[in-house]
Design a protein around this motif. Structure first.
Motif, mmCIF file in Angstrom:
data_model
loop_
_atom_site.group_PDB
_atom_site.id
_atom_site.type_symbol
_atom_site.label_atom_id
_atom_site.label_comp_id
_atom_site.label_asym_id
_atom_site.label_seq_id
_atom_site.Cartn_x
_atom_site.Cartn_y
_atom_site.Cartn_z
ATOM 1 N N GLU A 263 -4.078 6.316 5.728
ATOM 2 C CA GLU A 263 -3.596 6.273 4.343
ATOM 3 C C GLU A 263 -3.341 4.854 3.876
ATOM 4 N N LYS A 264 -2.947 3.998 4.825
ATOM 5 C CA LYS A 264 -2.605 2.634 4.432
ATOM 6 C C LYS A 264 -3.062 1.665 5.513
ATOM 7 N N GLU A 266 -1.616 -0.430 7.296
ATOM 8 C CA GLU A 266 -0.803 -0.493 8.523
ATOM 9 C C GLU A 266 -1.266 0.554 9.548
ATOM 10 N N ASP A 267 -1.824 1.672 9.052
ATOM 11 C CA ASP A 267 -2.282 2.717 9.977
ATOM 12 C C ASP A 267 -3.416 2.229 10.876
ATOM 13 N N ARG A 306 -11.895 5.380 0.040
ATOM 14 C CA ARG A 306 -10.647 5.115 0.735
ATOM 15 C C ARG A 306 -10.918 4.356 2.050
ATOM 16 N N LEU A 310 -9.818 0.413 3.194
ATOM 17 C CA LEU A 310 -8.982 0.128 4.368
ATOM 18 C C LEU A 310 -9.813 -0.498 5.484
ATOM 19 N N TYR A 353 -10.650 -4.382 2.663
ATOM 20 C CA TYR A 353 -9.279 -4.360 2.142
ATOM 21 C C TYR A 353 -9.096 -5.492 1.106
ATOM 22 N N GLU A 357 -1.745 -4.235 -4.513
ATOM 23 C CA GLU A 357 -0.846 -3.078 -4.398
ATOM 24 C C GLU A 357 -1.543 -1.799 -4.878
ATOM 25 N N LYS A 358 -1.616 -0.820 -4.015
ATOM 26 C CA LYS A 358 -2.337 0.424 -4.325
ATOM 27 C C LYS A 358 -1.756 1.110 -5.564
ATOM 28 N N TYR A 363 -8.687 3.345 -5.537
ATOM 29 C CA TYR A 363 -8.814 2.379 -4.431
ATOM 30 C C TYR A 363 -9.388 1.046 -4.887
#
Ligand code: FHN
Length: 441
Positions: A263-264, A266-267, A306, A310, A353, A357-358, A363
């Motif tokens: 989802e983000k 960081e994942d 998406r 990412l 990426y 800010e999302k 996207y």
């Protein structure tokens, strides 16, 4: 990166992403095609008038289907409609830049005539190699080929899930030699392939020999410099998979994303990664009766956007029928996605990426290291206004519809905040807007 607290011999051997040309190329592909094809396509999820509700390629493990019946299916493998050129063209038209083919799934049946096994295409009425002509046809269309290979092998007498006795250990030792031989054979027969896609590596027997999978990976990459291998192959000497006991990624990219996506950012820790997706909920091989929710082209396009946003690749799975043709639903989806990619692919290929800010509309995808950022707008607000926030010290220079080539009316509404106004019309697919965002005012 995390601090190393465990001393490991067979943990990760690299920190951060690979930067060589082969990996750069893989990373720029963004859209891939997965193909699950094998004997399981013959029953297609049905046996003796009963429907198997599991994934079609697992039907051999269903109590309703005797192993003997499955193990004799190869006598019927004769895909008269197999046309690798047509397969490759369909993938190309969809916009796929690489493909992954099941050379051998868990059932152990080999789609190439392996000299290490009798359970191959060579023993079927078809007789001929399936993989060679496929690699050639896809390469001709400019599509890279990656070979899927299952470590689980239900057909091999020496394969084990765990090693309980000395005999097990001896048998599994022979099995490992067999695996190594088959992999070397594949690389020798099909030298243009770009990677291996390992699967079925979760059993005790495999996980407890981190030294073997580590050496195997190094061996394959020494035979074929640049070869790409994801994080599913190895375990470290403590049995940790994907990430070693110090939390470092093993292999060239994170290969754990299956039927779900991060989802983000960081994942995925800014690592290279790939997500593989089925069209129905969980069917990889051909199942005659798809049930439940079937994804639409727009859903798959959104997932693709998406993934690119990412920094990952998105791979859509197809399960051809036993005769070598594709079901109508898959053909139609491939064509619809391809139509969107023709106009909007610029936002996807080589995208990553964006560091913005999302927002709820969809996207951001940055083109390489450039000032160009694409907005893939999947949720169109009833107001028609799209909010864009730019970090301090950067400025929005322009916003243009990718398809229309027309400037998008833009109002600055705050410090580094803008509202873009979409044309008021009905949209039937995600819309792409190209931004130029300059560092410095
Ligand atoms: O068990 C397999 C499954 O059949 C399919 O091949 C997928 C593809 O990623 N891999 C395994 C489940 O993780």
């Amino acid at each position: 990166p995390p601090e190393d607290t465990v001393s490991l011999q067979h943990g990760a051997h690299r920190s951060g992403n690979r930067t060589d040309a082969d990996m750069e190329r893989w990373r720029s592909h963004r859209l891939g095609q997965f193909i699950h094809w094998g004997l399981y396509a013959i029953p297609g999820g049905e046996w003796n008038g009963k429907v198997y509700n599991g994934a079609a390629e697992w039907i051999r493990s269903w109590k309703e289907m005797p192993h003997e019946a499955y193990d004799n299916l190869y006598k019927q493998f004769n895909p008269a409609g197999y046309n690798p050129q047509q397969w490759a063209r369909q993938a190309k038209d969809m916009g796929a830049r690489y493909m992954i083919i099941t050379t051998k799934h868990h059932d152990g049946f080999c789609l190439w005539p392996s000299k290490y096994s009798k359970y191959t295409v060579a023993s079927t009425p078809w007789k001929k190699d399936i993989i060679g002509p496929m690699v050639e046809a896809y390469n001709k269309e400019g599509i890279d080929v990656v070979l899927y290979f299952s470590i689980i092998d239900w057909n091999h007498p020496d394969w084990r899930t765990s090693l309980k006795t000395k005999e097990d250990t001896v048998a599994y030792g022979r099995f490992k030699v067999f695996v190594k031989n088959q992999l070397k054979e594949l690389l020798t027969k099909y030298p243009t392939v770009k990677g291996f896609w390992f699967d079925g590596t979760w059993d005790e027997s495999w996980k407890t020999d981190g030294a073997f999978s580590d050496e195997l990976e190094q061996y394959l990459q020494s035979l074929h410099p640049g070869l790409i291998i994801g994080s599913r192959l190895r375990a470290d000497e403590k049995g940790a998979r994907h990430f070693d006991s110090n939390g470092r990624l093993m292999g060239d990219y994170e290969q754990g994303w299956e039927r779900k996506l991060p989802e983000k950012i960081e994942d995925v820790h800014h690592n290279d990664w790939e997500g593989v997706m089925t069209i129905p909920e969980n069917q990889w091989g051909y199942h005659a009766r798809w049930t439940g929710h079937i994804k639409t082209a727009n859903e798959l396009i959104e997932m693709l956007a998406r993934s690119a946003s990412l920094g990952g690749n998105f791979v859509i799975n197809f399960g051809p029928k036993a005769d070598g043709t594709y079901r109508a639903e898959e053909q139609q989806l491939a064509a619809q996605i391809g139509q969107w990619m023709k106009t909007n692919g610029a936002a996807i290929y080589g995208g990553g990426y964006a560091g913005l800010e999302k927002q709820d509309w969809g996207y951001y995808i940055r083109k390489g290291n450039t000032d160009t950022v694409y907005m893939v707008v999947c949720n169109i607000p009833v107001s028609g206004y799209l909010r864009v926030k730019i970090p301090p010290q950067q400025s929005l220079q322009s916003a243009t519809g990718l398809e229309s080539g027309q400037p998008i009316p833009t109002t600055q509404t705050g410090r580094n905040e803008y509202l873009l106004q979409l044309e008021n019309k009905k949209y039937d697919a995600p819309v792409v807007i190209q931004l130029e965002v300059k560092k410095g005012k």
